[in-house]
Design an enzyme around this catalytic site. Structure first.
Site, PDB file in Angstrom:
ATOM      1  N   ASN A 104     -34.647 -13.733 -21.193  1.00 37.41           N
ATOM      2  CA  ASN A 104     -34.236 -14.774 -22.140  1.00 37.41           C
ATOM      3  C   ASN A 104     -33.648 -14.057 -23.358  1.00 37.41           C
ATOM      4  O   ASN A 104     -34.375 -13.582 -24.225  1.00 37.41           O
ATOM      5  CB  ASN A 104     -35.454 -15.620 -22.521  1.00 37.41           C
ATOM      6  CG  ASN A 104     -35.127 -16.713 -23.520  1.00 37.41           C
ATOM      7  OD1 ASN A 104     -34.028 -16.758 -24.066  1.00 37.41           O
ATOM      8  ND2 ASN A 104     -36.095 -17.584 -23.764  1.00 37.41           N
ATOM      9  N   GLY A 120     -45.255 -24.922 -29.787  1.00 32.79           N
ATOM     10  CA  GLY A 120     -46.140 -24.472 -30.871  1.00 32.79           C
ATOM     11  C   GLY A 120     -46.814 -25.578 -31.668  1.00 32.79           C
ATOM     12  O   GLY A 120     -48.034 -25.571 -31.848  1.00 32.79           O
ATOM     13  N   ASP A 146     -42.979 -23.350 -41.291  1.00 29.14           N
ATOM     14  CA  ASP A 146     -44.078 -23.212 -40.345  1.00 29.14           C
ATOM     15  C   ASP A 146     -45.166 -24.252 -40.627  1.00 29.14           C
ATOM     16  O   ASP A 146     -45.734 -24.290 -41.727  1.00 29.14           O
ATOM     17  CB  ASP A 146     -44.653 -21.797 -40.457  1.00 29.14           C
ATOM     18  CG  ASP A 146     -45.590 -21.470 -39.309  1.00 29.14           C
ATOM     19  OD1 ASP A 146     -46.428 -22.326 -38.958  1.00 29.14           O
ATOM     20  OD2 ASP A 146     -45.473 -20.359 -38.758  1.00 29.14           O
ATOM     21  N   ARG A 193     -32.061 -17.157 -18.697  1.00 30.05           N
ATOM     22  CA  ARG A 193     -31.964 -18.421 -19.413  1.00 30.05           C
ATOM     23  C   ARG A 193     -30.566 -18.507 -20.021  1.00 30.05           C
ATOM     24  O   ARG A 193     -30.138 -17.589 -20.727  1.00 30.05           O
ATOM     25  CB  ARG A 193     -33.007 -18.477 -20.524  1.00 30.05           C
ATOM     26  CG  ARG A 193     -32.880 -19.735 -21.320  1.00 30.05           C
ATOM     27  CD  ARG A 193     -33.830 -19.773 -22.466  1.00 30.05           C
ATOM     28  NE  ARG A 193     -33.655 -21.016 -23.180  1.00 30.05           N
ATOM     29  CZ  ARG A 193     -33.896 -21.158 -24.463  1.00 30.05           C
ATOM     30  NH1 ARG A 193     -34.341 -20.158 -25.170  1.00 30.05           N
ATOM     31  NH2 ARG A 193     -33.713 -22.318 -25.042  1.00 30.05           N
ATOM     32  N   GLU A 214     -41.706 -21.830 -19.966  1.00 34.27           N
ATOM     33  CA  GLU A 214     -40.334 -21.824 -19.422  1.00 34.27           C
ATOM     34  C   GLU A 214     -40.175 -20.782 -18.322  1.00 34.27           C
ATOM     35  O   GLU A 214     -39.484 -21.022 -17.338  1.00 34.27           O
ATOM     36  CB  GLU A 214     -39.335 -21.533 -20.533  1.00 34.27           C
ATOM     37  CG  GLU A 214     -39.130 -22.725 -21.437  1.00 34.27           C
ATOM     38  CD  GLU A 214     -38.112 -22.487 -22.519  1.00 34.27           C
ATOM     39  OE1 GLU A 214     -37.912 -21.331 -22.905  1.00 34.27           O
ATOM     40  OE2 GLU A 214     -37.527 -23.475 -22.981  1.00 34.27           O
ATOM     41  N   GLY A 218     -37.735 -25.330 -32.781  1.00 34.13           N
ATOM     42  CA  GLY A 218     -36.765 -26.377 -32.447  1.00 34.13           C
ATOM     43  C   GLY A 218     -37.546 -27.476 -31.743  1.00 34.13           C
ATOM     44  O   GLY A 218     -38.513 -27.166 -31.045  1.00 34.13           O
ATOM     45  N   ARG A 245     -48.138 -24.427 -39.763  1.00 33.83           N
ATOM     46  CA  ARG A 245     -49.449 -23.873 -40.158  1.00 33.83           C
ATOM     47  C   ARG A 245     -49.559 -23.758 -41.671  1.00 33.83           C
ATOM     48  O   ARG A 245     -50.591 -24.083 -42.264  1.00 33.83           O
ATOM     49  CB  ARG A 245     -49.663 -22.490 -39.525  1.00 33.83           C
ATOM     50  CG  ARG A 245     -50.037 -22.565 -38.074  1.00 33.83           C
ATOM     51  CD  ARG A 245     -49.897 -21.230 -37.421  1.00 33.83           C
ATOM     52  NE  ARG A 245     -48.476 -20.865 -37.289  1.00 33.83           N
ATOM     53  CZ  ARG A 245     -48.014 -19.970 -36.444  1.00 33.83           C
ATOM     54  NH1 ARG A 245     -48.849 -19.308 -35.680  1.00 33.83           N
ATOM     55  NH2 ARG A 245     -46.737 -19.708 -36.345  1.00 33.83           N
ATOM     56  N   LYS A 287     -36.530 -11.714 -24.586  1.00 41.28           N
ATOM     57  CA  LYS A 287     -37.863 -11.899 -24.004  1.00 41.28           C
ATOM     58  C   LYS A 287     -37.748 -11.595 -22.522  1.00 41.28           C
ATOM     59  O   LYS A 287     -36.714 -11.893 -21.905  1.00 41.28           O
ATOM     60  CB  LYS A 287     -38.343 -13.342 -24.197  1.00 41.28           C
ATOM     61  CG  LYS A 287     -38.618 -13.684 -25.645  1.00 41.28           C
ATOM     62  CD  LYS A 287     -39.192 -15.092 -25.742  1.00 41.28           C
ATOM     63  CE  LYS A 287     -39.090 -15.594 -27.156  1.00 41.28           C
ATOM     64  NZ  LYS A 287     -38.810 -17.006 -27.270  1.00 41.28           N
ATOM     65  N   ARG A 293     -33.869 -27.137 -39.096  1.00 37.69           N
ATOM     66  CA  ARG A 293     -32.714 -28.006 -38.785  1.00 37.69           C
ATOM     67  C   ARG A 293     -33.002 -29.431 -39.248  1.00 37.69           C
ATOM     68  O   ARG A 293     -34.125 -29.907 -39.099  1.00 37.69           O
ATOM     69  CB  ARG A 293     -32.444 -28.024 -37.278  1.00 37.69           C
ATOM     70  CG  ARG A 293     -31.963 -26.707 -36.747  1.00 37.69           C
ATOM     71  CD  ARG A 293     -31.681 -26.789 -35.249  1.00 37.69           C
ATOM     72  NE  ARG A 293     -31.962 -25.515 -34.630  1.00 37.69           N
ATOM     73  CZ  ARG A 293     -32.441 -25.365 -33.402  1.00 37.69           C
ATOM     74  NH1 ARG A 293     -32.673 -26.410 -32.637  1.00 37.69           N
ATOM     75  NH2 ARG A 293     -32.666 -24.161 -32.924  1.00 37.69           N
ATOM     76  N   HIS A 344     -33.611 -27.534 -24.275  1.00 39.60           N
ATOM     77  CA  HIS A 344     -35.037 -27.340 -23.920  1.00 39.60           C
ATOM     78  C   HIS A 344     -35.334 -27.914 -22.533  1.00 39.60           C
ATOM     79  O   HIS A 344     -36.484 -28.215 -22.216  1.00 39.60           O
ATOM     80  CB  HIS A 344     -35.996 -28.069 -24.895  1.00 39.60           C
ATOM     81  CG  HIS A 344     -36.041 -27.506 -26.270  1.00 39.60           C
ATOM     82  ND1 HIS A 344     -36.208 -28.315 -27.372  1.00 39.60           N
ATOM     83  CD2 HIS A 344     -35.972 -26.234 -26.725  1.00 39.60           C
ATOM     84  CE1 HIS A 344     -36.219 -27.559 -28.462  1.00 39.60           C
ATOM     85  NE2 HIS A 344     -36.078 -26.291 -28.097  1.00 39.60           N
ATOM     86  N   GLY A 380     -46.626 -29.021 -30.934  1.00 38.48           N
ATOM     87  CA  GLY A 380     -47.182 -30.027 -30.012  1.00 38.48           C
ATOM     88  C   GLY A 380     -48.519 -29.616 -29.431  1.00 38.48           C
ATOM     89  O   GLY A 380     -49.403 -30.447 -29.229  1.00 38.48           O
ATOM     90  N   GLU A 381     -48.686 -28.313 -29.180  1.00 45.99           N
ATOM     91  CA  GLU A 381     -49.925 -27.836 -28.542  1.00 45.99           C
ATOM     92  C   GLU A 381     -51.069 -27.654 -29.534  1.00 45.99           C
ATOM     93  O   GLU A 381     -52.233 -27.631 -29.137  1.00 45.99           O
ATOM     94  CB  GLU A 381     -49.665 -26.473 -27.860  1.00 45.99           C
ATOM     95  CG  GLU A 381     -48.783 -26.570 -26.643  1.00 45.99           C
ATOM     96  CD  GLU A 381     -48.191 -25.221 -26.258  1.00 45.99           C
ATOM     97  OE1 GLU A 381     -48.796 -24.177 -26.580  1.00 45.99           O
ATOM     98  OE2 GLU A 381     -47.114 -25.205 -25.641  1.00 45.99           O
TER      99      GLU A 381
HETATM  100  P1  AMP Z   1     -42.430 -22.459 -30.693  1.00 45.62           P
HETATM  101  O1  AMP Z   1     -40.985 -22.677 -31.014  1.00 45.62           O
HETATM  102  O2  AMP Z   1     -42.922 -23.274 -29.559  1.00 45.62           O
HETATM  103  O3  AMP Z   1     -42.800 -21.006 -30.598  1.00 45.62           O
HETATM  104  O4  AMP Z   1     -43.234 -23.021 -31.979  1.00 45.62           O
HETATM  105  C1  AMP Z   1     -43.243 -22.343 -33.202  1.00 45.62           C
HETATM  106  C2  AMP Z   1     -43.787 -23.252 -34.296  1.00 45.62           C
HETATM  107  O5  AMP Z   1     -45.033 -23.847 -33.880  1.00 45.62           O
HETATM  108  C3  AMP Z   1     -44.147 -22.495 -35.568  1.00 45.62           C
HETATM  109  O6  AMP Z   1     -43.036 -22.388 -36.428  1.00 45.62           O
HETATM  110  C4  AMP Z   1     -45.213 -23.366 -36.180  1.00 45.62           C
HETATM  111  O7  AMP Z   1     -44.618 -24.355 -37.008  1.00 45.62           O
HETATM  112  C5  AMP Z   1     -45.858 -24.065 -35.015  1.00 45.62           C
HETATM  113  N1  AMP Z   1     -47.211 -23.560 -34.701  1.00 45.62           N
HETATM  114  C6  AMP Z   1     -47.552 -22.452 -33.993  1.00 45.62           C
HETATM  115  N2  AMP Z   1     -48.890 -22.325 -33.928  1.00 45.62           N
HETATM  116  C7  AMP Z   1     -49.415 -23.373 -34.606  1.00 45.62           C
HETATM  117  C8  AMP Z   1     -50.744 -23.811 -34.913  1.00 45.62           C
HETATM  118  N3  AMP Z   1     -51.820 -23.147 -34.491  1.00 45.62           N
HETATM  119  N4  AMP Z   1     -50.868 -24.942 -35.632  1.00 45.62           N
HETATM  120  C9  AMP Z   1     -49.790 -25.636 -36.048  1.00 45.62           C
HETATM  121  N5  AMP Z   1     -48.524 -25.283 -35.790  1.00 45.62           N
HETATM  122  C10 AMP Z   1     -48.331 -24.165 -35.096  1.00 45.62           C
END
Ligand code: AMP
Length: 391
Positions: free
Chosen positions: A7, A327, A279, A89, A378, A208, A281, A14, A237, A178, A329-330
């Site tokens: 990727n 990130g 972020d 990818r 993915e 994203g 977090r 990656k 964005r 996605h 959503g989980e």
């Molecule tokens: P991804 O693009 O799926 O890698 O998601 C990255 C984004 O997920 C980060 O910029 C954070 O905003 C969010 N994220 C990652 N870990 C957490 C967490 N433990 N709690 C809340 N948001 C998180």
């Protein structure tokens, strides 16, 4: 069967080596981040073996060489001949590709031509393809397109209300992105439901973000559009805004369209709302201290996401399952709680303990909709599609 998955992003690469048996175990994986910058971060692991270091890596080809060196150093393979296929990818497949496709010369030329409408993504993906084809000559190289899963959208979903010539001459339409993860999460959701039919909404909320409406395993709408800028607000964005806004502000700020493009992609979204960070977090940490901008950012995010889910429930005319992934959503249980608080009219009710624990199923017994948390993967989906292609 061993599949090497690549990727290649604009400044990152990656990689994964996946054993394409029943469980699709990852044998080796890692990332090179900061390609072309003064110092680059390399990280790789295989089972308990792990390495990371920093050094200058000027090009994707060099990053791939590092990844292959460590693959040998860890003893995961003795020869590259053990690799049966390489999966790449590719972000934009335009209207040409709706499934895994072997990277022949004409296909590569098409991906090069699509760089016109995906200037940030396809050239980087191609760097990875050129490099991997140099190193791994014996195996087939196969492209998995981010847009492929959304090629089933009906015309009423993918056409914009703009002059037809924009579509026929300039290829202006909704493509969606996605797609590989939406397809993966849909697959896991149907597994959970125990059937291959049903109305589901997948929410990929990461740096994203995009949301898809899927009926009987067929994607019928998705929130990203001609570019990944459309849809709900993301890390940096804007998501969807009044289309007149960039025109008006380009003039007010006396900037050109390139500068406006950078502003909309890099300085908006969660970063602009919080005036602090992209972020979630960081935003959550501030919101717990009652920081007003942080609280508002979460409120606005939950509101816009719930609106999109509501509109897709209408497009599907019902809903069997709602799945959160990536990130945010989980992990961001507080956002899932706030989003779902708008959706009780659809019969959605959460089990707050399960939601806080990020369990797989987070709805309660009364809920008429399954609400799930599914880890994005993915690489595994790409491996599945490649294995299917090679059958
Ligand atoms: P991804 O693009 O799926 O890698 O998601 C990255 C984004 O997920 C980060 O910029 C954070 O905003 C969010 N994220 C990652 N870990 C957490 C967490 N433990 N709690 C809340 N948001 C998180």
């Amino acid at each position: 069967m061993k599949l090497f998955i690549v990727n290649a992003g604009s400044s990152s690469l990656k990689f994964q080596l996946i054993h394409a048996h029943k469980r699709f175990d990852t044998l080796y994986e890692g990332i090179v981040d900061g390609i072309g910058r003064a110092s680059c971060f390399f990280e790789a692991s295989a089972g308990k073996k792990h390495t990371h270091y920093k050094k200058r890596i000027p090009k994707h080809a060099r990053a791939l060489k590092e990844a292959i060196n460590i693959l040998f150093e860890f003893g995961v393979v003795d020869s590259l001949k053990e690799i049966d296929a390489v999966g790449h990818r590719v972000v934009h497949g335009g209207e040409k590709y709706s499934k895994a496709t072997k990277l022949t010369k004409p296909v590569i030329q098409n991906i090069e031509a699509l760089s016109e409408i995906a200037p940030l993504h396809n050239p980087a993906n191609l760097e990875g393809i050129y490099a991997a084809k140099e190193y791994i000559k014996h195996a087939p190289h196969i492209a998995i397109f981010d847009t492929a899963f959304h090629q089933t959208l009906p015309e009423k979903a993918y056409r914009y209300a703009v002059p037809r010539e924009w579509y026929t001459t300039y290829h202006i339409r909704k493509y969606g992105f996605h797609g590989t993860n939406h397809r993966y999460v849909a697959h896991q959701t149907y597994n959970h439901l125990g059937k291959n039919k049903g109305k589901i909404i997948t929410c990929h909320l990461g740096n994203g973000s995009s949301i898809s409406a899927i009926k009987d395993n067929v994607c019928i709408d998705t929130s990203m559009g001609f570019t990944p800028l459309e849809g709900i607000p993301m890390g940096t964005r804007s998501g969807s805004i009044d289309p007149a806004l960039p025109l008006y502000m380009t003039e007010k700020l006396n900037i050109d369209t390139n500068k406006m493009d950078t502003l909309l992609n890099n300085k908006c979204g969660i970063l602009a709302l919080s005036e602090k960070s992209s972020d979630v977090r960081d935003i959550w940490a501030k919101a717990q201290k009652k920081n007003k901008k942080a609280c508002f950012t979460l409120e606005k995010l939950a509101y816009d996401i719930a609106l999109k889910i509501g509109s897709y429930a209408a497009a599907l005319n019902g809903l069997d399952a709602l799945s959160f992934t990536a990130g945010i959503g989980e992990n961001a249980w507080y956002l899932r709680r706030d989003i779902c608080s708008y959706l009780s009219h659809l019969g959605i009710t959460l089990d707050s303990r399960k939601n806080r624990a990020n369990s797989t199923a987070i709805h309660d017994k009364k809920s008429s909709v399954h609400v799930l948390v599914i880890k994005a993967n993915e690489g595994k989906q790409m491996a599945r599609e490649i294995a299917h292609y090679l059958q």
